[in-house]
Design an enzyme around this catalytic site. Structure first.
Site, PDB file in Angstrom:
ATOM      1  N   SER A 147       0.731  -1.274   0.040  1.00  0.00           N
ATOM      2  CA  SER A 147      -0.036   0.041  -0.005  1.00  0.00           C
ATOM      3  C   SER A 147       0.885   1.310   0.000  1.00  0.00           C
ATOM      4  CB  SER A 147      -0.789  -0.064   1.335  1.00  0.00           C
ATOM      5  OG  SER A 147      -1.602   1.141   1.232  1.00  0.00           O
ATOM      6  N   TYR A 160      -2.394  -0.687   9.843  1.00  0.00           N
ATOM      7  CA  TYR A 160      -2.395  -1.035   8.627  1.00  0.00           C
ATOM      8  C   TYR A 160      -1.299  -1.060   7.714  1.00  0.00           C
ATOM      9  CZ  TYR A 160      -3.851  -1.626   3.745  1.00  0.00           C
ATOM     10  OH  TYR A 160      -4.163  -1.688   2.168  1.00  0.00           O
TER      11      TYR A 160
END
Length: 253
Positions: A147, A160
């Site tokens: 990400s 995350y």
């Protein structure tokens, strides 16, 4: 269009979003695609049906990756299904795409949140890639989907980003072991991509996100899928151990 003819691919989390786009792209290239899902059976079925409608071949396979033996169960099922279809149990392409996200203030994060994100986003790709040491054919490809949040500062995405950042270390440190067999391993870092998140419905926020890219548009799942397809192809043979920015320049600084 036949770059993946006679190749077998496993894409985790392929019932929707980026995983679906990647599975469709590999299917269009001729790969037999194992479409993994955890809960969205209808979404996985639609992915398989779309691949087959476009002339490709695919099958859906369910596994809960965040639980003990989840990855082992997945590979047992995939290899069985591959043997039934092709007579061979081996894979050529592994895309570790499945992931979960919990967002919120750092002080609101719980140990349960942390354990779940690490289990799905970091441990499962690690175990799947270890399986690749015996499952992937020589010259195969491993592609980890991380990400762009690993490059940005966002306290709400702390856990995350930590879990996704582990994929870059997996890539860097495993590249030599896989490289001895001609297998490449890379990490792709998508930026903000239109995969159905509700924040895209806010015009002001969507405009701010779009402005981050020098290309002045939002990322589409197909943009990232094409990067994955390049890495999975013969043309990507000389790229390994790398983190590839697929953010439309939003992460360039």
């Amino acid at each position: 269009m036949n770059a993946f003819q006679d190749k077998a691919a496993l894409v985790t989390g392929a019932s929707r979003g980026l995983g679906r786009a990647i599975a469709l792209r590999l299917g269009r290239g001729g790969a037999l695609v194992a479409v993994h899902y955890a809960r969205d059976a209808d979404g996985a079925r639609r992915t398989v049906e779309t691949i087959e409608k476009e002339g490709g071949t695919a099958f859906a396979v369910r596994a809960e990756l965040g639980v003990p033996q989840g990855v082992s169960s997945l590979f047992t099922d995939v290899t069985k299904r591959l043997r039934e279809r092709t007579g061979e149990p081996g894979l050529d392409i592994l895309v570790n795409n499945a992931g979960v996200k919990v967002a919120g203030a750092p002080e609101e994060a719980t140990a349960e949140d942390f354990d779940r994100l690490i289990a799905v986003n970091a441990r499962a790709p690690f175990l799947a890639t270890v399986h690749a040491l015996t499952t992937l054919r020589d010259g195969g490809r491993v592609i980890n989907i991380s990400s762009g949040l690993t490059r940005l500062r966002d306290p709400a995405s702390l856990v995350y980003a930590m879990s996704k950042g582990a994929l870059e270390q997996l890539t860097r440190h495993l590249a030599p072991a896989l490289g001895a067999r001609g297998i490449t391993i890379n990490t792709v870092l998508p930026g903000a991509t239109r995969t159905g998140q509700p924040f895209w419905d806010d015009p002001d926020l969507a405009a701010q996100i779009t402005a981050m890219s020098p290309l002045r548009r939002a990322g589409e799942p197909e943009d990232v899928a094409d990067v994955v397809a390049f890495l999975a192809s013969e043309q990507g043979r000389w790229v390994t151990g790398s983190a590839i920015d697929a953010s439309g320049g939003a992460l360039a600084g």
